[in-house]
Design a protein around this motif. Structure first.
Motif, short mmCIF file in Angstrom:
data_model
loop_
_atom_site.label_atom_id
_atom_site.label_comp_id
_atom_site.label_asym_id
_atom_site.label_seq_id
_atom_site.Cartn_x
_atom_site.Cartn_y
_atom_site.Cartn_z
N GLU A 457 31.90 40.89 29.48
CA GLU A 457 30.21 41.16 29.70
C GLU A 457 29.79 40.92 31.24
N ASP A 458 30.22 39.77 31.56
CA ASP A 458 29.77 39.31 33.01
C ASP A 458 30.32 40.12 34.13
N LYS A 459 31.39 40.87 33.84
CA LYS A 459 32.09 41.55 34.89
C LYS A 459 31.16 42.87 35.53
#
Length: 578
Positions: A457-459
């Motif tokens: 999700e952080d990408k």
């Protein structure tokens, strides 16, 4: 060599026959030109030449030359098409064949050798067809046809030509005999060069960590020098052929003119024009013979290495997988269970078995764990389920059926594996999770949730983020979580996690196992691990020691009854923590 050409397709054979027809036509044109040269020379020598004869014979010679050139261009087009198609077919068949190999066959050939056979060896065969087909077919036709034409002209000229041909054949045979063993060695050295290069690139971090660049360079240089030495020997030996051919050609021309001078001296004045015309035509015929053998030299430069390559490719084709799957699917009404009945297993190169007398049965919905010291046989045991190897004694059953009676599709459909070494493929996260299957967003989200892959999700691009070859742009823990997600995404009956929690921190390890237990409660889960914390909540734990089962039961039970398990547990946790 002949055996490998069975892989040519029908369209390729059609093109070959068309090429042969074009080559025969080209040879006929090449050998027709000396006839017009003879007519012109005879007319000039007799003093009876007229402009009309020059245009007529010269025009026919030009027509023959342009016709031969057009036929050669067309033959080149067809041979290139045949070579490209043949290489494509070989690569496809080699890949399909290698895909059926078990670890036993792959270890026998080695991975670098299989890569070389699929690439370099196929290229050698492609070069043989692309560059050599014209010469291989044209040279013997041209030589035999030309010798047939000159044999009726003069016994002296024919003898000189045959002596020259004998010298050339002897030289070619000697060089090929010397070079063939070297070509065979070159392909093996190419395997070694490929292996060292692959090892150095994949292990570049370790090489740098141990400051071993010079050591790896020396290893590479040793093999590279050996390859270079072999290449130099063969190149020099083949390089000798062209000067030999040139000397033969010049010597034959000199012999023809010397014999011609003698014949003209003996001939009557009126017959000298005919002798001169014959000599001019014979010179061209003889040079055609020499040119045919010069083409054969080019073939013999390519053929020895191609012969070695064809043998190596056929070795792959002729190797039958050690494991044969059932042809018809077996029927069973059970789901998600497996059983080992007195199973023993020994590797082909091992005198002692690494698994002995294993017997246990796992029911659907159970979480089954395997623990033991390094080299105890944990991964080997797991490899028997998807039939990477077959047990040497006993039976392995899935859903009540011996795995040997199940088709390959039945086994693959029932088992989902997260291997000990997390393997990621070049592409993106989504393609790695849904590997080989249809994409379902809900299932992808579930797989990421179970594997605790929150880092996705952080990408910036989320699940479409790029994955480098081998997953080198991810950490060890991230690769393991994506490997777990891929295994969970597949709809299977039995899920195997072969030491796939080793790079996870304790909290993530606990969360992943909790998610598996809650969301996959109806599935059979097999966990191979080294950490007691990872397996202690399993329904049953198998303890392996030197390939033998020394304990089977729950955590608390094994602490009381299995000294090996207790020693492992106390080496990791205190008594209070246990």
């Amino acid at each position: 060599m002949i055996k490998i050409f069975k892989n040519l397709k029908k369209i390729d054979w059609l093109y070959i026959f068309i090429s042969i027809g074009l080559i025969v036509f080209s040879v006929w044109l090449d050998l027709t030109m000396p006839d017009y040269t003879k007519k012109l020379t005879t007319a000039v020598s007799a003093g009876a030449i007229v402009q009309k004869e020059v245009w007529k014979n010269g025009g026919m010679m030009l027509l023959c030359a342009f016709g031969s050139m057009a036929a050669a261009i067309a033959t080149g087009w067809f041979s290139s098409h045949i070579a490209a198609n043949f290489a494509k077919t070989l690569r496809s068949k080699l890949f399909d064949k290698i895909s059926t190999f078990t670890d036993r066959e792959i270890n026998r050939f080695t991975t670098p050798s299989l890569i070389t056979r699929t690439t370099n060896d196929v290229v050698q065969m492609q070069m043989l067809i692309a560059m050599g087909m014209q010469a291989m077919i044209k040279a013997p036709i041209l030589a035999i046809w030309a010798i047939g034409k000159i044999s009726s002209t003069s016994i002296e000229w024919t003898s000189a030509t045959l002596i020259t041909v004998a010298v050339m054949i002897g030289a070619i045979g000697l060089v090929v005999g010397l070079c063939y063993p070297k070509f065979k060695r070159i392909q093996k050295l190419t395997d070694a060069l490929n292996e060292i290069t692959r090892e150095s690139i994949t292990g570049v971090r370790v090489v740098r960590a141990f400051n071993a660049e010079e050591y790896q360079e020396n290893k590479f240089e040793k093999v590279n020098t050996a390859v270079t030495s072999n290449q130099l020997f063969t190149s020099r030996a083949m390089g000798v052929m062209m000067p030999v051919m040139t000397v033969c050609m010049s010597g034959l021309t000199l012999a023809i003119y010397w014999i011609g001078a003698v014949l003209m001296d003996k001939a009557a004045v009126l017959d000298r024009a005919v002798v001169l015309g014959d000599m001019t035509a014979f010179t061209q015929y003889a040079l055609q013979v020499v040119m045919a053998f010069m083409m054969l030299v080019m073939i013999f430069v390519i053929t020895p290495r191609a012969m070695v390559s064809s043998k190596r490719i056929n070795e792959v084709f002729d190797t039958e997988p050690s494991i044969e799957y059932a042809a018809e699917p077996a029927e069973t009404d059970r789901v998600g269970e497996f059983e080992f009945r007195n199973v023993s297993f020994a590797y082909p190169d091992s005198a002692t078995p690494c698994l002995s007398g294993l017997s246990f049965k796992i029911e659907r919905g159970e979480t089954f764990a395997i623990i033991g010291a390094t080299g105890a046989g944990k991964t080997t045991l797991i490899d028997l389920l998807p039939r990477y190897y077959d047990c040497t004694e006993g039976e392995v059953l899935i859903d009540g059926v011996n795995v040997k009676e199940l088709t390959k599709e039945q086994i693959e459909r029932r088992i989902s594996l997260a291997p000990q070494k997390a393997v990621l493929f070049k592409g993106d996260i989504k393609s790695n999770i849904t590997y080989g299957g249809d994409a379902d967003d809900a299932r992808i989200e579930r797989a990421l949730r179970i594997s605790q892959s929150t880092f996705v999700e952080d990408k910036t691009d989320g699940i479409l983020s790029e994955v480098a070859q081998g997953g080198t742009n991810f950490s060890g823990g991230q690769k393991q979580r994506l490997s777990i997600a891929r295994a969970v995404y597949k709809d299977a009956e039995i899920y195997i996690f072969d030491d796939t929690f080793s790079a996870l921190d304790y909290k993530t390890d606990m969360l992943v196992r909790k998610a598996i237990r809650e969301e996959m409660s109806d599935k059979t889960v097999v966990i191979v691990a080294q950490r007691i914390g990872t397996i202690k909540n399993a329904d049953r734990i198998l303890v392996l020691d030197d390939g033998k089962a020394v304990g089977l039961g729950k955590h608390d039970e094994l602490l009381r009854t299995c000294p090996v398990y207790k020693d492992i547990a106390l080496s990791q946790l205190s008594k209070e923590e246990l």
